[in-house]
Motif scaffolding. Structure first.
Motif, PDB file in Angstrom:
ATOM      1  N   PRO A   1      41.990  40.590  34.773  1.00 39.04           N
ATOM      2  CA  PRO A   1      42.080  41.839  34.117  1.00 39.04           C
ATOM      3  C   PRO A   1      41.262  42.818  34.648  1.00 39.04           C
ATOM      4  CG  PRO A   1      41.899  39.852  32.619  1.00 39.04           C
ATOM      5  CD  PRO A   1      41.435  39.172  33.966  1.00 39.04           C
ATOM      6  N   LEU A   2      39.886  42.727  34.904  1.00 38.22           N
ATOM      7  CA  LEU A   2      39.126  43.804  35.391  1.00 38.22           C
ATOM      8  C   LEU A   2      39.639  44.527  36.754  1.00 38.22           C
ATOM      9  CD1 LEU A   2      37.510  42.122  33.433  1.00 38.22           C
ATOM     10  CD2 LEU A   2      35.544  42.979  34.882  1.00 38.22           C
ATOM     11  N   ALA A   3      40.144  43.519  37.575  1.00 33.61           N
ATOM     12  CA  ALA A   3      40.646  43.929  38.772  1.00 33.61           C
ATOM     13  C   ALA A   3      42.119  44.886  38.831  1.00 33.61           C
ATOM     14  CB  ALA A   3      41.051  42.761  39.738  1.00 33.61           C
ATOM     15  N   VAL A   4      43.014  44.495  37.754  1.00 35.62           N
ATOM     16  CA  VAL A   4      44.127  45.113  37.422  1.00 35.62           C
ATOM     17  C   VAL A   4      43.896  46.493  36.826  1.00 35.62           C
ATOM     18  CG1 VAL A   4      46.252  45.104  36.070  1.00 35.62           C
ATOM     19  CG2 VAL A   4      45.370  43.085  37.280  1.00 35.62           C
ATOM     20  N   ALA A   5      42.808  46.603  35.855  1.00 31.05           N
ATOM     21  CA  ALA A   5      42.578  47.791  35.447  1.00 31.05           C
ATOM     22  C   ALA A   5      41.925  48.772  36.220  1.00 31.05           C
ATOM     23  CB  ALA A   5      41.496  47.638  34.193  1.00 31.05           C
ATOM     24  N   ILE A   6      40.857  48.307  37.148  1.00 30.29           N
ATOM     25  CA  ILE A   6      40.367  49.188  38.272  1.00 30.29           C
ATOM     26  C   ILE A   6      41.328  49.676  39.298  1.00 30.29           C
ATOM     27  CG2 ILE A   6      39.062  49.021  40.508  1.00 30.29           C
ATOM     28  CD1 ILE A   6      37.270  47.093  38.683  1.00 30.29           C
ATOM     29  N   ALA A   7      42.593  48.867  39.738  1.00 30.68           N
ATOM     30  CA  ALA A   7      43.694  49.354  40.216  1.00 30.68           C
ATOM     31  C   ALA A   7      44.464  50.361  39.651  1.00 30.68           C
ATOM     32  CB  ALA A   7      44.441  48.264  40.598  1.00 30.68           C
ATOM     33  N   LEU A   8      44.678  50.515  38.207  1.00 34.84           N
ATOM     34  CA  LEU A   8      45.400  51.250  37.475  1.00 34.84           C
ATOM     35  C   LEU A   8      44.561  52.491  37.378  1.00 34.84           C
ATOM     36  CD1 LEU A   8      46.630  49.172  34.313  1.00 34.84           C
ATOM     37  CD2 LEU A   8      47.815  49.746  36.551  1.00 34.84           C
TER      38      LEU A   8
ATOM     39  N   PRO B   1      42.893  46.101  26.760  1.00 43.14           N
ATOM     40  CA  PRO B   1      42.957  45.097  25.694  1.00 43.14           C
ATOM     41  C   PRO B   1      44.035  44.106  25.760  1.00 43.14           C
ATOM     42  CG  PRO B   1      42.557  47.217  24.525  1.00 43.14           C
ATOM     43  CD  PRO B   1      42.985  47.512  26.202  1.00 43.14           C
ATOM     44  N   PHE B   2      45.128  44.812  26.295  1.00 43.76           N
ATOM     45  CA  PHE B   2      46.359  43.774  26.800  1.00 43.76           C
ATOM     46  C   PHE B   2      46.228  42.841  27.764  1.00 43.76           C
ATOM     47  CE2 PHE B   2      48.220  47.275  24.465  1.00 43.76           C
ATOM     48  CZ  PHE B   2      49.175  46.738  23.518  1.00 43.76           C
ATOM     49  N   LEU B   3      45.433  43.122  28.800  1.00 43.07           N
ATOM     50  CA  LEU B   3      45.101  42.458  30.051  1.00 43.07           C
ATOM     51  C   LEU B   3      44.134  41.132  29.429  1.00 43.07           C
ATOM     52  CD1 LEU B   3      44.572  45.260  32.478  1.00 43.07           C
ATOM     53  CD2 LEU B   3      46.484  43.566  32.462  1.00 43.07           C
ATOM     54  N   ALA B   4      43.281  41.680  28.916  1.00 39.04           N
ATOM     55  CA  ALA B   4      42.150  40.628  28.434  1.00 39.04           C
ATOM     56  C   ALA B   4      42.771  39.599  27.379  1.00 39.04           C
ATOM     57  CB  ALA B   4      40.998  41.534  27.798  1.00 39.04           C
ATOM     58  N   LEU B   5      43.568  39.996  26.680  1.00 37.40           N
ATOM     59  CA  LEU B   5      44.314  38.988  25.661  1.00 37.40           C
ATOM     60  C   LEU B   5      45.585  38.652  25.749  1.00 37.40           C
ATOM     61  CD1 LEU B   5      42.879  38.396  22.672  1.00 37.40           C
ATOM     62  CD2 LEU B   5      44.633  40.056  21.569  1.00 37.40           C
TER      63      LEU B   5
END
Length: 459
Positions: free
Chosen positions: A199-206, A220-224
């Motif tokens: 989830p952190l990798a996806v958020a960093i990419a975004l 929050p959606f990625l983590a849950l």
């Protein structure tokens, strides 16, 4: 909270009617109809003796309502994230937000997995990967003989999942064994810890593609995400982590200049190249990588990352493993087993129902939002910078999974096989109106909790 410039731009992009909830609910209802149809048709096919090989189709598992010692913890964590997640995501400093998201992701994955008990959790990976280690030759020789042992019916044939993947997957578990982390318990633990970072990798990419506002909305959606059910635990959690960080580094390379950008591009190429040797299905991740490069619109990251991918391919090829030869023999092995018996006419669409469970019921509404943005952009012939990257990677991931199911080589078990694509689809939830995030997060959490406590999944 003051609305950011990106958020205001996104709001102006959409037609007024797109801000309403009814169309989102219709999209969710359509997803529920698809899921119900997959369940009902699956039951009917099994009753008729059709070998779909999935007792809880479209998922692989058995119906077994149960609770575990971590059930109250899981429920409490879900309530906390639903109640305070969106607020904290908008207020915490970025680095601390990433730490908080990783803690939540890790707790959510472990908490859900331990509902089934540690003993069952630790027994999942040895069943197919670790059991092959004692009979595997030394690592350099493994690459030379790997393809010879893929096809079944031979005395030394690999087990199903070893044969179904390139050699880097077996190599990873062999490495764990050699450094003293032997056994299913350690393998499960490492896979879950690595998977929890995705989830952190996806958020960093975004963040690199669209800015911090979009990444904060998505976290929050990625983590849950209900995908946690299969991150804890399958080897595909490892594949998810490696590929997600490869895409994140690629996105960073499109923004960074100088040595930092080159280093990120090299890292991206090495990880994406390694992904090809973890799972054949990750070749389709190239579509997502191309979407990132198209948004970044820089030639240097493409060239540098491409050369790094080529370097990985050459290293494996010169060492004795030829990717295309392995893939050809995998197709033979696939049709020797359940893959040859499972009906394509059912799984070609039921796969999407399984993916829906993995991504969560908020995703159909989020995908509708993506299509609205794309439609508006097509009408105005201008791409909205605040959500350009998110829309691009979401659509690319959707294209990849559609290609996967049409290929006929992903019949069933896609709730784990498509993990590397699932979180990129969940990223679309950043486009949902901020005032509705708690409701959608609650739906995501309930989906995960219900499935975990009703179905004893095989992975």
């Amino acid at each position: 909270m003051v609305e950011s410039k990106d958020a205001r731009a996104y709001r102006r992009l959409l037609p007024v009617r797109a801000e309403g909830i009814p169309a989102d609910l219709i999209a969710v209802a359509a997803g529920l109809v698809l899921l119900a149809a997959a369940v009902v048709v699956g039951i009917s096919l099994r009753a008729d003796g059709v070998p779909i090989h999935a007792p809880t189709a479209p998922l692989l598992g058995i119906w077994q309502p149960h609770v575990g010692v971590t059930t109250p913890v899981d429920c409490a964590l879900a309530v906390l994230v639903v109640g305070w997640g969106p607020t904290l995501a908008s207020r915490l400093r970025w680095r601390w937000l990433l730490v908080a998201a990783w803690v939540v992701s890790l707790a959510w994955i472990f908490g859900l997995a331990l509902v089934d008990g540690w003993a069952r959790l630790a027994a999942r990976l040895p069943h197919d990967y670790l059991v092959a280690l004692p009979t595997a030759p030394p690592w350099p020789e493994v690459l030379r003989v790997y393809t010879d042992r893929i096809v079944g019916g031979q005395p030394d044939s690999w087990t199903t999942h070893v044969a179904g993947h390139p050699p880097a997957a077996l190599g990873f578990f062999s490495l764990l064994d050699r450094i003293g982390l032997a056994g299913g318990g350690w393998a499960a633990f490492v896979c879950m810890v690595l998977g929890s970072t995705a989830p952190l990798a996806v958020a960093i990419a975004l963040r690199c593609l669209d800015g911090e506002d979009v990444a904060r909305r998505a976290l929050p959606f990625l983590a849950l995400a209900p995908a946690a059910l299969w991150i804890g635990v399958s080897a595909d959690a490892l594949f998810l982590a490696v590929s997600a960080w490869g895409i994140a580094l690629l996105a960073a390379a499109t923004r960074l200049r100088g040595p930092g950008g080159s280093a990120a591009a090299v890292g991206a190429g090495l990880l994406l190249g390694l992904s090809l040797y973890l799972s054949y299905g990750l070749a389709l991740l190239g579509v997502v990588a191309l979407a990132v490069l198209a948004v970044g619109w820089r030639l240097r990251p493409l060239v540098v990352a491409g050369l790094a991918v080529v370097a990985v391919v050459l290293a494996f090829t010169l060492a004795g493993f030829h990717w295309w030869e392995g893939y050809d023999r995998l197709v033979v092995r696939y049709y020797q087993g359940w893959g040859g018996e499972r009906p394509y006419s059912y799984w070609v669409w039921a796969d999407l129902a399984a993916l829906l469970v993995c991504t969560g019921l908020a995703v159909p509404a989020a995908l509708r939002r993506v299509l609205v943005v794309v439609g508006a952009a097509a009408r105005t012939r201008t791409w909205p910078r605040p959500v350009l990257g998110t829309c691009a990677v979401v659509l690319a991931a959707a294209v990849a999974v559609i290609a996967g199911t049409l290929s006929g080589l992903s019949k069933a078990e896609v709730e784990r096989i498509w993990l590397p694509y699932a979180l990129w689809l969940v990223a679309a939830c950043a486009l949902l109106p901020a005032r509705t995030h708690r409701c959608w997060l609650a739906l995501q959490a309930v989906t995960a909790l219900v499935v975990q406590h009703l179905v004893l999944t095989s992975w």
